[in-house]
Enzyme design. Structure first.
Site, PDB file in Angstrom:
ATOM      1  N   ASN A 213     -17.432  30.092 -18.848  1.00  0.00           N
ATOM      2  CA  ASN A 213     -17.549  30.090 -17.371  1.00  0.00           C
ATOM      3  C   ASN A 213     -16.591  29.135 -16.663  1.00  0.00           C
ATOM      4  O   ASN A 213     -16.752  28.868 -15.477  1.00  0.00           O
ATOM      5  CB  ASN A 213     -18.988  29.787 -16.904  1.00  0.00           C
ATOM      6  CG  ASN A 213     -20.022  30.730 -17.490  1.00  0.00           C
ATOM      7  OD1 ASN A 213     -21.022  30.309 -18.065  1.00  0.00           O
ATOM      8  ND2 ASN A 213     -19.784  32.030 -17.380  1.00  0.00           N
ATOM      9  N   GLY A 235     -11.954  28.632 -21.030  1.00  0.00           N
ATOM     10  CA  GLY A 235     -12.699  29.386 -22.033  1.00  0.00           C
ATOM     11  C   GLY A 235     -13.308  30.638 -21.460  1.00  0.00           C
ATOM     12  O   GLY A 235     -14.257  31.194 -22.027  1.00  0.00           O
ATOM     13  N   ASP A 236     -12.762  31.091 -20.316  1.00  0.00           N
ATOM     14  CA  ASP A 236     -13.313  32.305 -19.700  1.00  0.00           C
ATOM     15  C   ASP A 236     -12.194  33.026 -18.957  1.00  0.00           C
ATOM     16  O   ASP A 236     -11.053  32.974 -19.402  1.00  0.00           O
ATOM     17  CB  ASP A 236     -14.508  31.934 -18.808  1.00  0.00           C
ATOM     18  CG  ASP A 236     -15.562  33.025 -18.804  1.00  0.00           C
ATOM     19  OD1 ASP A 236     -15.233  34.146 -18.382  1.00  0.00           O
ATOM     20  OD2 ASP A 236     -16.705  32.783 -19.236  1.00  0.00           O
ATOM     21  N   ASP A 237     -12.507  33.673 -17.818  1.00  0.00           N
ATOM     22  CA  ASP A 237     -11.454  34.412 -17.122  1.00  0.00           C
ATOM     23  C   ASP A 237     -10.431  33.446 -16.523  1.00  0.00           C
ATOM     24  O   ASP A 237     -10.784  32.535 -15.768  1.00  0.00           O
ATOM     25  CB  ASP A 237     -12.063  35.274 -16.010  1.00  0.00           C
ATOM     26  CG  ASP A 237     -12.957  36.373 -16.564  1.00  0.00           C
ATOM     27  OD1 ASP A 237     -12.742  36.787 -17.726  1.00  0.00           O
ATOM     28  OD2 ASP A 237     -13.870  36.816 -15.845  1.00  0.00           O
ATOM     29  N   ASN A 259     -10.436  34.444 -21.642  1.00  0.00           N
ATOM     30  CA  ASN A 259     -10.618  35.895 -21.614  1.00  0.00           C
ATOM     31  C   ASN A 259      -9.469  36.655 -20.978  1.00  0.00           C
ATOM     32  O   ASN A 259      -9.522  37.876 -20.905  1.00  0.00           O
ATOM     33  CB  ASN A 259     -11.899  36.246 -20.857  1.00  0.00           C
ATOM     34  CG  ASN A 259     -13.142  35.841 -21.622  1.00  0.00           C
ATOM     35  OD1 ASN A 259     -13.060  35.464 -22.787  1.00  0.00           O
ATOM     36  ND2 ASN A 259     -14.288  35.905 -20.969  1.00  0.00           N
TER      37      ASN A 259
END
Ligand code: NAG
Ligand code: NAG
Ligand code: NAG
Ligand code: NAG
Ligand code: NAG
Ligand code: NAG
Ligand code: NAG
Ligand code: NAG
Ligand code: NAG
Length: 424
Positions: A213, A235-237, A259
C-alpha cells in the site's frame, strides 16, 4: 518564525506547461522558519507561517527536520512555498489511527490523510532536499503482526485535494507508512521531480514485501494531472489512476519494485461509474530490486476492475460498478524482469460465479516496449464477457520471456488486437 515587516512586491516565477495558466500573484509577504529542534513540536509555527503567508505570499522553510505532531492543512492561494527541509510526521501509530486525528477527504476507500494541500495557483518547491519524512518503518513492522485493511486509517503522506493549478516540484517522500501521495477532486496539477522511497530496513523482514500500500500516487476525480520525472521505490502501485481520472500525463517515471502502473482498481462502488480517460504515459522503467529488499516487480502496466457482483461494502469490499476506461497509451517502456508485463483483469475482489463486470476497457496502446519478463505470460488480457475489451494496439512490442521458453499472448473476450499474435 521571522516575518519581514516590509511588504514587498513579490514576483513569483512559475514555470509550467502550456496547459497551466496562473493568475498573477499579488503583493505578498515572506515568512521564514527554521526547525525548533531539541525535541520541540514545530506544528504551531508551520501552521502560523502558512496562515500568514499562504495567500499571496511566500513561505521559506530553512533546511532541517520539522516535527509535525498533528494533522495539518495548507490552504494556498497564489502562493509559493520553498520547502528546504522535511516535514517529519511523528510515528505515533495509535494516535494517527484514531479517526479524529486525520482527515477523511479522499472519498474512495475512505482513506485517511494527515497532511492536505488545497487552494489554487501555488507552487511548492522542495529543491530535492526536502518534502515529507513519513517515518514508515515502525508502521510497516507494526502491521506485520496486526491485520491491515483499506480505510483503516493509515494516513496518506501527501494529499492534494480540491486544488486547482498547483505545482509540486523536486519533492521527496521518505518512508511513507501508506500511499505516498494522492490527488483528489483537483485539476491542473503538475508534480515534477518526485522522489519516493519505501524500503524496509527491519532485519526481521528481509525478503518480504512489508511495504504494501505504499503507492507512489493515486489519482481520483481529477483532471489534467501531470507527473514528470518520478523515481519511486515502493511495494505497491507506482502510479494508480482510479475513477474519474482524465487527461493524465506521466513521463520519465522509474518504478523500482512493487506492482508497476495501475489503471484502477475501478468499479468498486456499485452505485457510481468510474471513468478513466485519456492517459498518456511515456518513458517508463520498471526495475526489479534485490529480492532481499523488495521481492515484487509485478507489472509493467495493468488494468483492473472489480467483478460485476457486490461482495461486501467499501472500503474493503465492493464491486458491481460500471464505467469506461478508454484511450490509454504507454510508449517507450523498459522492463527489467517483470512478472506480468501487460495484464487486464476484471475480477478484482471477486469470487467464482460472480456476474461479469460491465466496465469496458478500450483503445489501449502499447508502443516501443523492450526488456524482460520472468514468466511466459507476456500479455494477459482477460476481459469480462459482459463488456468485452476493444482495440488493443501493440507496436514494436518486444518483451523477452525466460530463456528457452515461448511467450504467451492471452486474449479473452477482446476484439481488434493488433501487433501481437494471440496464443490463447
Ligand atoms: C516532536 O514533538 C513531540 C511533542 O513535543 C515530542 O514528544 C517528540 O519527541 C518530538 N519529536 C522529535 C523527533 O523531536
Ligand atoms: C472522537 O471525537 C468525538 C467528539 O469529540 C468523541 O466523542 C469520540 O470519542 C472520539 N473518538 C475517539 C476514537 O477518540
Ligand atoms: C531507498 O532507501 C534504501 C534504504 O535506505 C536505500 O538503500 C536505497 O538506496 C534507496 N533507494 C534509492 C533509489 O535511493
Ligand atoms: C528523468 O527523471 C530523473 C529523476 O527521476 C532525472 O534525474 C532525469 O534527468 C530525467 N530524465 C530526463 C530525460 O529528463
Ligand atoms: C455510493 O455508496 C457509497 C457507500 O458505498 C456512499 O458513501 C455514496 O455516498 C454513494 N454515492 C452515491 C452517488 O449515491
Ligand atoms: C464519474 O463521472 C461520472 C460522469 O460525470 C459520474 O456519473 C460518476 O458518478 C463519477 N464517478 C465518481 C467515482 O465520482
Ligand atoms: C486520447 O488522449 C490523447 C492524450 O493522451 C489526446 O490527445 C486525444 O485527443 C485523445 N483521443 C480522444 C479520441 O479523446
Ligand atoms: C522499438 O522500441 C525501442 C525501445 O523500446 C527503440 O529503441 C526502437 O528504436 C524502436 N524501434 C522502432 C522501429 O521504432
Ligand atoms: C469470456 O467470455 C466467456 C463467455 O463468452 C466467459 O465464459 C469467460 O469467462 C470470459 N473470460 C473471462 C476472462 O472473463
Amino acid at each position: 518564525m521571522t516575518t519581514f515587516p516590509i511588504h514587498r512586491c513579490l514576483l513569483l516565477f512559475f514555470t509550467f506547461l502550456h496547459t497551466f495558466s496562473f493568475a498573477s500573484p499579488q503583493i505578498g509577504k515572506t515568512c521564514r522558519l527554521r526547525p525548533l529542534g531539541n525535541g520541540r513540536d514545530d506544528t504551531d509555527q508551520v501552521e502560523a507561517a502558512i496562515a500568514k503567508c499562504g495567500h499571496f505570499g511566500e513561505t521559506v522553510f530553512e533546511p532541517g527536520s520539522y516535527n509535525i505532531t498533528r494533522k495539518m492543512t495548507w490552504d494556498l492561494v497564489s502562493a509559493k512555498v520553498d520547502l528546504n527541509g522535511y516535514l517529519s510526521f511523528v510515528p505515533n501509530i495509535d494516535f494517527w489511527l484514531n479517526a479524529n486525528n486525520t482527515y477523511r477527504v479522499i472519498f474512495i476507500q475512505s482513506q485517511a490523510s494527515w497532511f492536505v494541500i488545497t487552494g489554487s495557483d501555488f507552487e511548492i518547491d522542495a529543491h530535492n532536499s526536502g518534502g515529507i519524512q513519513g517515518n514508515g518503518q515502525p508502521w510497516w513492522s507494526h502491521f506485520q503482526t496486526v491485520p491491515r485493511e483499506d480505510g483503516d486509517g493509515r494516513p496518506v503522506s501527501l494529499t492534494i485535494w480540491k486544488a486547482a493549478r498547483g505545482v509540486i516540484r523536486n519533492f521527496r517522500i521518505e518512508s511513507p507508512p501508506f500511499w505516498s501521495s494522492a490527488v483528489a477532486q483537483s485539476s491542473d496539477i503538475l508534480l515534477d521531480g518526485m522522489f519516493i522511497n519505501a524500503t524496509n530496513e527491519d532485519p526481521l523482514y528481509i525478503g518480504k514485501n512489508v511495504v504494501p500500500n505504499t503507492d507512489g500516487i493515486d489519482t481520483y476525480r481529477s483532471e489534467r494531472v501531470t507527473m514528470l520525472n518520478w523515481d519511486v521505490t515502493c511495494g505497491d502501485d507506482c502510479l494508480a489512476f482510479k475513477g474519474n481520472s482524465t487527461d493524465i500525463i506521466a513521463r520519465n517515471i522509474t518504478c523500482r519494485g512493487g506492482n508497476g502502473i495501475a489503471i484502477g482498481s475501478v468499479g468498486q462502488y456499485a452505485n457510481m461509474s468510474d471513468n478513466v480517460l485519456n492517459v498518456a504515459m511515456e518513458d517508463l522503467r520498471m526495475i526489479r530490486l534485490d529480492a532481499s529488499v523488495q521481492p515484487n516487480m509485478v507489472n509493467g502496466v495493468y488494468f483492473k476492475s472489480w467483478s460485476g457482483s457486490v461482495n461486501g461494502q467499501p472500503p474493503t469490499g465492493g464491486g458491481g460498478g460500471t464505467g469506461l476506461v478508454s484511450n490509454i497509451s504507454a510508449r517507450n517502456v523498459q522492463l527489467d524482469r517483470v512478472t506480468a508485463p501487460v495484464h487486464v483483469y476484471q475480477t478484482n475482489g471477486g469470487k467464482s460465479g460472480d456476474a461479469p463486470s460491465t466496465l469496458k476497457f478500450e483503445h489501449l496502446s502499447f508502443t516501443d516496449w523492450s526488456g524482460t519478463a520472468i514468466t511466459t505470460k507476456v500479455v494477459d488480457i482477460e476481459c469480462s464477457s459482459a463488456a468485452g475489451c476493444n482495440d488493443m494496439k501493440f507496436t514494436n512490442f518486444s518483451i523477452a520471456p525466460p530463456t528457452g521458453q515461448t511467450a504467451q499472448i492471452i486474449c479473452h473476450n477482446v476484439t481488434d488486437v493488433s501487433g501481437v499474435t494471440c496464443t490463447a
